[in-house]
Design a protein around this motif. Structure first.
Motif, PDB file in Angstrom:
ATOM      1  N   MET A 290       0.841  -1.192   0.000  1.00  0.00           N
ATOM      2  CA  MET A 290       0.000   0.000   0.000  1.00  0.00           C
ATOM      3  C   MET A 290       0.879   1.247   0.000  1.00  0.00           C
ATOM      4  O   MET A 290       1.865   1.321   0.723  1.00  0.00           O
ATOM      5  CB  MET A 290      -0.917   0.017   1.226  1.00  0.00           C
ATOM      6  CG  MET A 290      -1.779   1.268   1.343  1.00  0.00           C
ATOM      7  SD  MET A 290      -2.813   1.283   2.809  1.00  0.00           S
ATOM      8  CE  MET A 290      -4.019   0.017   2.384  1.00  0.00           C
ATOM      9  N   HIS A 291       0.479   2.234  -0.812  1.00  0.00           N
ATOM     10  CA  HIS A 291       1.119   3.537  -0.795  1.00  0.00           C
ATOM     11  C   HIS A 291       0.173   4.549  -0.161  1.00  0.00           C
ATOM     12  O   HIS A 291      -1.036   4.518  -0.402  1.00  0.00           O
ATOM     13  CB  HIS A 291       1.473   3.999  -2.208  1.00  0.00           C
ATOM     14  CG  HIS A 291       2.598   3.244  -2.828  1.00  0.00           C
ATOM     15  ND1 HIS A 291       2.420   2.074  -3.530  1.00  0.00           N
ATOM     16  CD2 HIS A 291       3.942   3.495  -2.857  1.00  0.00           C
ATOM     17  CE1 HIS A 291       3.585   1.625  -3.959  1.00  0.00           C
ATOM     18  NE2 HIS A 291       4.514   2.472  -3.563  1.00  0.00           N
ATOM     19  N   ILE A 292       0.717   5.432   0.645  1.00  0.00           N
ATOM     20  CA  ILE A 292      -0.055   6.524   1.217  1.00  0.00           C
ATOM     21  C   ILE A 292       0.615   7.830   0.803  1.00  0.00           C
ATOM     22  O   ILE A 292       1.805   8.035   1.037  1.00  0.00           O
ATOM     23  CB  ILE A 292      -0.138   6.433   2.754  1.00  0.00           C
ATOM     24  CG1 ILE A 292      -0.858   5.144   3.180  1.00  0.00           C
ATOM     25  CG2 ILE A 292      -0.869   7.654   3.322  1.00  0.00           C
ATOM     26  CD1 ILE A 292      -0.969   4.969   4.684  1.00  0.00           C
ATOM     27  N   THR A 293      -0.184   8.693   0.163  1.00  0.00           N
ATOM     28  CA  THR A 293       0.279  10.022  -0.208  1.00  0.00           C
ATOM     29  C   THR A 293      -0.471  11.043   0.627  1.00  0.00           C
ATOM     30  O   THR A 293      -1.705  11.064   0.629  1.00  0.00           O
ATOM     31  CB  THR A 293       0.019  10.303  -1.700  1.00  0.00           C
ATOM     32  OG1 THR A 293       0.657   9.304  -2.495  1.00  0.00           O
ATOM     33  CG2 THR A 293       0.557  11.674  -2.089  1.00  0.00           C
ATOM     34  N   HIS A 294       0.279  11.867   1.352  1.00  0.00           N
ATOM     35  CA  HIS A 294      -0.343  12.942   2.120  1.00  0.00           C
ATOM     36  C   HIS A 294      -0.377  14.182   1.236  1.00  0.00           C
ATOM     37  O   HIS A 294       0.664  14.677   0.794  1.00  0.00           O
ATOM     38  CB  HIS A 294       0.465  13.227   3.386  1.00  0.00           C
ATOM     39  CG  HIS A 294      -0.015  14.439   4.128  1.00  0.00           C
ATOM     40  ND1 HIS A 294      -1.126  14.437   4.920  1.00  0.00           N
ATOM     41  CD2 HIS A 294       0.469  15.716   4.151  1.00  0.00           C
ATOM     42  CE1 HIS A 294      -1.316  15.639   5.422  1.00  0.00           C
ATOM     43  NE2 HIS A 294      -0.366  16.439   4.967  1.00  0.00           N
ATOM     44  N   LEU A 295      -1.585  14.690   0.970  1.00  0.00           N
ATOM     45  CA  LEU A 295      -1.706  15.878   0.144  1.00  0.00           C
ATOM     46  C   LEU A 295      -1.697  17.150   0.983  1.00  0.00           C
ATOM     47  O   LEU A 295      -0.846  18.015   0.812  1.00  0.00           O
ATOM     48  CB  LEU A 295      -2.972  15.806  -0.716  1.00  0.00           C
ATOM     49  CG  LEU A 295      -2.927  14.729  -1.809  1.00  0.00           C
ATOM     50  CD1 LEU A 295      -4.220  14.706  -2.597  1.00  0.00           C
ATOM     51  CD2 LEU A 295      -1.736  14.940  -2.745  1.00  0.00           C
ATOM     52  N   ARG A 296      -2.645  17.261   1.930  1.00  0.00           N
ATOM     53  CA  ARG A 296      -2.720  18.472   2.757  1.00  0.00           C
ATOM     54  C   ARG A 296      -3.775  18.252   3.831  1.00  0.00           C
ATOM     55  O   ARG A 296      -4.830  17.678   3.552  1.00  0.00           O
ATOM     56  CB  ARG A 296      -3.094  19.675   1.888  1.00  0.00           C
ATOM     57  CG  ARG A 296      -3.167  21.011   2.602  1.00  0.00           C
ATOM     58  CD  ARG A 296      -3.523  22.134   1.637  1.00  0.00           C
ATOM     59  NE  ARG A 296      -4.804  21.938   0.974  1.00  0.00           N
ATOM     60  CZ  ARG A 296      -5.295  22.732   0.018  1.00  0.00           C
ATOM     61  NH1 ARG A 296      -4.579  23.768  -0.407  1.00  0.00           N
ATOM     62  NH2 ARG A 296      -6.468  22.494  -0.524  1.00  0.00           N
ATOM     63  N   ASN A 297      -3.498  18.658   5.054  1.00  0.00           N
ATOM     64  CA  ASN A 297      -4.441  18.565   6.167  1.00  0.00           C
ATOM     65  C   ASN A 297      -4.908  17.123   6.365  1.00  0.00           C
ATOM     66  O   ASN A 297      -4.133  16.276   6.762  1.00  0.00           O
ATOM     67  CB  ASN A 297      -5.617  19.522   5.961  1.00  0.00           C
ATOM     68  CG  ASN A 297      -6.406  19.732   7.237  1.00  0.00           C
ATOM     69  OD1 ASN A 297      -5.826  20.061   8.273  1.00  0.00           O
ATOM     70  ND2 ASN A 297      -7.712  19.524   7.197  1.00  0.00           N
ATOM     71  N   ALA A 298      -6.199  16.828   6.098  1.00  0.00           N
ATOM     72  CA  ALA A 298      -6.719  15.466   6.262  1.00  0.00           C
ATOM     73  C   ALA A 298      -6.805  14.714   4.946  1.00  0.00           C
ATOM     74  O   ALA A 298      -7.247  13.554   4.921  1.00  0.00           O
ATOM     75  CB  ALA A 298      -8.109  15.523   6.903  1.00  0.00           C
TER      76      ALA A 298
END
Length: 270
Positions: A1-9
């Motif tokens: 699994m990949h998780i990309t954090h974009l902004r805030n939530a």
């Protein structure tokens, strides 16, 4: 699994379901910087939101979205689903997974809605199971004005289990999820959000230390430095983790940062 954090939530979870790629977009706030109202009204910290731009690479990440997941979206919670997020989901007819309470609200705005059956553990539309975990988004009189919503524990075949906490304080329900269900990865809000009056409505850096003591998994921290009413900084969380000796289990992502998580809970930065 990949998780990309974009902004805030707003995060993107990417995994495979029956051999097909899935891009699960969580709580899309896609508005340009400074185009949404301030959430503070007094003091020098007041700014229009979001206080940062979406990061480079956002357009490419959004091209990989196949589904969306909403923790809460009513009573003015634009930081979890704003007009730009609704437009994106509507124009692309992205199926939106949500709790029954939000299904009618989202359908009225032209979204394709896949409501869960309720608060119990249940089969997930994308394989495996999902367990909703109730949020407490503030206590006392301020809680009357908040939309409390739900977080979600996702247990997907061949993937690390992921707990997406949503907007919540560190409640007994959250503690139980961390200690008893032991997610491999827990995405927790540490912004310490509060309005000009009233108590905090979100976990803060000190709560992350308590969470780290409850679970052996990786903690991913969000709700940082994107809204004017969230004072906690990335540096504060990292410093506390280093002092407490759990920094090796912590990821405080920069906006746009992406990591791969394996079922063994090993993370690789891309």
């Amino acid at each position: 699994m990949h998780i990309t954090h974009l902004r805030n939530a707003t995060v993107l979870l990417e995994f495979s379901c029956q051999g097909r790629p899935v891009g699960l977009l969580v709580d899309p706030m896609l508005a340009p910087r400074g185009t949404l109202p301030a959430l503070r009204y007094l003091g020098k910290g007041r700014e229009r939101n979001p206080i940062v731009d979406l990061p480079p690479g956002t357009d490419e990440a959004l091209e990989r979205v196949t589904h969306a997941l909403i923790t809460h979206c009513q009573r003015g919670h634009f930081d979890h689903l704003d007009s730009a997020g609704k437009r994106f989901l509507r124009e692309r007819q992205i199926p939106v997974i949500c709790m029954p309470r939000d299904a009618g609200y989202l359908a009225q705005r032209g979204l394709v809605v896949l409501p869960l059956s309720g608060p119990e553990r249940q089969p997930f539309a994308l394989g495996g199971h999902v367990t909703p975990v109730a949020c407490v988004h503030g206590r006392g009189w301020i809680a009357r004005f908040m939309e409390h919503g739900h977080g979600y524990l996702l247990e997907l075949p061949g993937q690390p289990s992921v707990y997406l906490a949503g907007d919540t304080l560190l409640t007994p329900a959250v503690r139980d999820c961390l200690a008893r269900l032991r997610p491999d990865v827990a995405v927790l809000p540490a912004g310490g959000a509060r309005f000009d009056v009233g108590a905090e409505i979100l976990m803060d850096a000190a709560d992350m230390a308590q969470a780290a003591a409850l679970t052996p998994g990786t903690l991913v921290v969000n709700h940082l430095q994107a809204l004017d009413h969230c004072p906690t900084t990335r540096e504060a969380v990292r410093a506390l983790a280093q002092q407490g000796g759990w920094d090796h289990r912590l990821w405080v992502p920069e906006d746009g940062e992406r990591r791969r998580f394996l079922p063994t809970d090993t993370a690789v930065c891309y």
